[in-house]
Design a protein around this motif. Structure first.
Motif: not given
Ligand code: TPP
Ligand code: MG
Length: 812
Positions: A79, A109, A167, A194-195, A309
């Motif tokens: 990210s 993160h 977080g 997007d996640g 990504k």
């Molecule tokens: C509520 C929650 N569920 C699961 C996680 C574990 N987790 C950390 S990063 C991530 C993926 C995030 O994807 P995205 O939002 O697309 O972020 P990016 O691609 O920008 O890293 C997950 C599932 C979390 N931090 N919070």
């Protein structure tokens, strides 16, 4: 299946590769500025890699060797480049237009991508001088990242300018909206992963577009970071058609502008042009409404940034796709310390960012790069909103003026919550721009509706004529209600974190919806206690009402007092639980909570009619102590008690008092001490919680060996958790045991053995001198329980002797 070739990918409609495609055309950035923007972004990416990998040799002044690499590689690259790209472009506009902005990273993160520009714009070194703007400081800055004794790998409270750690994903838009409330000049940029956008809390929070008043509030600029992937999976929003995504966002009320691609120069131009358009649109909506003094709902702009990504990582390593794929989410090359080939790849990658063109001899970023950033308080990392330096303290009316009159304890019945509603109404009147009340559709149901006399519910969507009949909607209302506990809690947190004040009420069973948000806020506050540069903020005040013992009509699903068990897990430094037994105690507790700072105060009080025990002066004294003997309900003064009755919570107190009365009637010589607990943490040892009673105080109140019959509002084991270290092990707790249905209040209490008869029987079984002579009384009490049940089944309500019970004694 073979992956797409590079050419196929460039032609694919959902590709994040290639020359920029954007809704807004134009190339507003001149060549020299473009170079500097790109160089600044390169510097950010270089720092992000440095944070993830390096413990020494921060400027690659010598060839990269294994000993320069951290032994444990942590952090997220995926990210980071996108976040830094966004941060850089927002900063360009802040500087150009002298904007007031805050930055929230939903995917927190990706902190390396946020910490990097914060360090480069100088704020980091101002707050943490040892992370100075030179080679030595840079090494420290790299080393501390995700390192024992250093900082976490998210946008933690240590991050200047952050009010959102990111977080736990899902809260960025609601936090941003809370920050924008009552800050008319502020724009809060909120990057949505997007996640993250797949989470329930985030999905519902797109509705913040209906809660921002263009006249009185600032704006939120969402930037959906469509980098296509989560940890190990593609994201849904990146794999639906462009039209579907656009329709979705438009359906939520936004005006989405797309910026898609990977080519640096064209992406810079597209992003710059798009952000310029967004800011112009925000200003134009606000100006229109402010000029006419008519708050209408605009279609606020937002950005969809589709970029790879791990943007800039090697495209492929060992036959595995890296850039533009989920494999770049965390540390892209995990074995550089032991794998010389991978170490070379990393070195080539870092050197391709040309650190020698970014940092001078001393290791400081070249001034012409730093110059593209705003200065002083305009830097997003130095936002006075984020550090709560603009904190607005409440001016509070005299809460005694809202008190309920009481002649004799336990003889008057009053609804507990409405006096608090009237107090909050005036708190609102006295603090019109810095106090808000939030609830998931429940202020009226929770009997706080007096607040609408001060301000109605903000509503800027359509209205119907019949809404005028008691719906209390207004386009200048300040009360916020939406049926999303997540969004309400998030907005309140954002509002508090930026220095304002608020109050949240929720049905007890459904406050569990925000268990996790409570956890995160408590963790945030705990860390803040160690950060002197952050100003203290107002406590988060949470009224839990519509409680288990009066959910007889809604039934089993609405009976869950377990939120308190969640609260108990969190640091004693930031959590408080209060169970005021009546309306005056509730007022006293609420006043205390509204004055307090950096806590989460959880107040449990049912909203319905209940017996009142204490006049306001007695209530203040009792709540100040937090726990105390109720002399008027005890007859043991000057004696050793035979039994100690204790109660926490309104209805448990009533039943425990009734049990006391039953026993005194049957056994007039019995010495009973009655204790009421308002401040639950009094039960914990003083070494564990600052409110805890000392051993001496606990022993003198509860004795060291007499039976304690404790009637508790919640699940009984919580009291054992609090008191297990105390000397007196003769502790017997009653509470809710998941025995509910459609019951009358008495039947529900009987099912869970919190009723007066069960408590009296409990006492007989534990008082040695009653064990032999109490059989007749026990029989009688059991008969009463059967009679209560029969009455409930026949008439659907409790008998008048039960529902109209009053404390029978004048004094002790
Ligand atoms: C509520 C929650 N569920 C699961 C996680 C574990 N987790 C950390 S990063 C991530 C993926 C995030 O994807 P995205 O939002 O697309 O972020 P990016 O691609 O920008 O890293 C997950 C599932 C979390 N931090 N919070
Ligand atoms: Mg993603």
């Amino acid at each position: 299946m073979t992956p797409l070739t590079a050419t196929e990918e460039l032609l694919a409609p959902l590709s994040a590769q290639g020359i920029a495609r954007s809704t807004v055309a134009g190339a507003p950035v001149g060549a020299a500025e473009l170079n500097r923007i790109d160089a600044f972004w390169r510097a950010c990416k270089y720092l992000a890699l440095g944070m993830i990998y390096l413990q020494s040799n921060p400027l690659l002044r010598e060839p990269l060797k294994p000993e320069h690499i951290k032994s444990r590689l942590l952090g997220h690259w995926g990210s980071s480049p996108g976040l830094a790209f966004i941060y850089t472009h927002l900063s360009r506009l802040i500087k150009r237009d002298d904007l007031e902005m805050m930055f929230l990273a939903g995917p927190g993160h990706g902190a390396p991508g946020v910490l990097a520009p914060i360090y480069l714009e100088g704020t980091y070194s101002e707050i943490y001088p040892e992370k100075s703007e030179d080679e030595k400081g840079l090494r420290e800055f790299f080393k501390q990242f995700s390192f024992p004794g250093g900082i976490g790998s998210h946008c933690t409270p240590e991050t200047p300018g952050s009010i959102h750690e990111g977080g736990e994903l899902g809260y960025v838009l609601s936090h941003a909206c809370g920050g924008a409330f009552d800050n008319p000049n502020l724009i809060v940029a909120a990057v949505v992963g997007d996640g993250e956008a797949e989470t329930g809390p985030l999905a519902t929070s797109w509705h913040i577009s209906k809660f921002l008043n263009p006249i009185r509030d600032g704006a939120v600029l969402p930037i959906l970071h469509l980098n296509g992937y989560k940890i190990n999976n593609p994201t849904l929003l990146a794999r639906i058609t462009h039209e579907e995504l656009e329709d979705l966002l438009r359906g939520y009320g936004w005006n989405p502008y797309f910026v898609e691609g990977s080519d640096h120069d064209s992406m810079h131009q597209a992003m710059a042009a798009t952000l310029e358009r967004c800011i112009a649109e925000i200003k134009s909506h606000q100006e229109k409404c402010r000029k006419t003094d008519m708050a209408i709902r605009p279609r606020w702009p937002m950005v969809v940034l589709r970029s790879p990504k791990g943007w800039g990582a090697p495209r492929e390593v060992d036959g595995h796709r890296l850039e533009g794929f989920w494999r770049s989410h965390q540390v892209p090359l995990t074995d550089v310390k032991t794998n010389p080939a991978h170490l070379r790849i990393l070195e080539t990658w870092m050197r391709s960012l040309k650190p020698e063109e970014l940092f001078d001899e001393r290791g400081r970023v070249f001034p012409e790069l730093a110059e593209i950033m705003p200065s002083g308080r305009r830097r997003m990392s130095a936002s006075p909103h984020a550090s709560a330096e603009l904190r607005k303290k409440l001016r509070l009316p005299e809460f005694r003026d809202y008190a309920v009159k009481i002649d004799r304890p336990g003889n008057t019945e009053v609804e507990n919550v409405p006096p608090l509603g009237r107090f909050l109404r005036d708190v609102m009147k006295w603090n019109m721009n810095s106090f808000r009340v939030f609830a998931p559709d429940e202020n009226t149901s929770n009997k706080l509706d007096a607040i609408y006399e001060a301000s109605k519910k903000f509503w800027i969507a359509e209205t119907f004529p019949e809404d005028r009949d008691g719906t209390e909607l207004a386009s200048d209302g300040r009360v916020i209600e939406m049926l999303s506990e997540h969004t309400m809690e998030g907005m309140l947190e954002g509002y508090l974190l930026t220095g304002r004040n608020g109050f949240f009420s929720s049905y007890e069973a459904f406050v569990h919806v925000i268990d996790s948000m409570f956890n995160q806020h408590a963790k945030w506050l705990s860390i803040c206690n160690n950060l002197s540069w952050r100003r203290k903020i107002a406590s988060l005040n949470l009224l839990i009402t519509s409680t288990v013992w009066r959910q007889d009509h809604n039934g089993f699903t609405h009976q869950d007092p377990g939120f308190l068990d969640v609260v108990l897990n969190k640091s004693a430094a930031v959590t408080r639980i209060y169970l005021p037994p009546d309306a005056n105690c509730l007022l006293s507790v609420a006043d205390h909570c509204l004055h307090s700072e950096n806590y989460i105060n959880v107040i449990v009080s049912d909203k319905q009619k209940h017996l009142q025990y204490l006049d306001i002066d007695a209530a203040i004294t009792h709540c100040t102590k937090g726990i105390g003997i109720w002399n008027w309900a005890s007859n043991d003064e000057g004696h050793e008690p035979d039994v100690v009755f204790a109660a926490a919570g309104d209805i448990p107190t009533q039943e425990a008092l009734a049990a006391t009365a039953l026993l005194r009637e049957r056994f007039p010589d019995l010495k009973i001490r009655f204790i009421n607990v308002v401040d639950l943490f009094k039960l914990q040892p003083s070494a564990e919680h600052p409110h805890g009673l000392t051993e001496a105080d606990f022993d003198s109140l509860f004795t060291t060996d007499k039976p304690i019959i404790f009637n508790f509002h919640g699940y009984p084991w919580l009291i054992h958790r609090l008191a297990y270290r105390r000397t007196n092990r003769n502790l017997h707790v009653r509470g809710y045991k998941e025995k509910g249905n459609i019951n009358t209040p008495m039947e529900l209490a009987i099912n869970n053995q919190t009723d007066r008869f069960s408590l009296a029987i409990d006492a007989i079984d534990r008082i040695p001198k009653l064990q032999r002579i109490g059989a007749h009384a026990k029989e009688e009490f059991r008969d009463c329980q059967i009679a209560c049940r029969s009455h409930a089944y026949e008439y659907g309500i409790d008998s008048p002797e039960i529902s109209g019970w009053k404390w029978p004694y004048d004094k002790n």
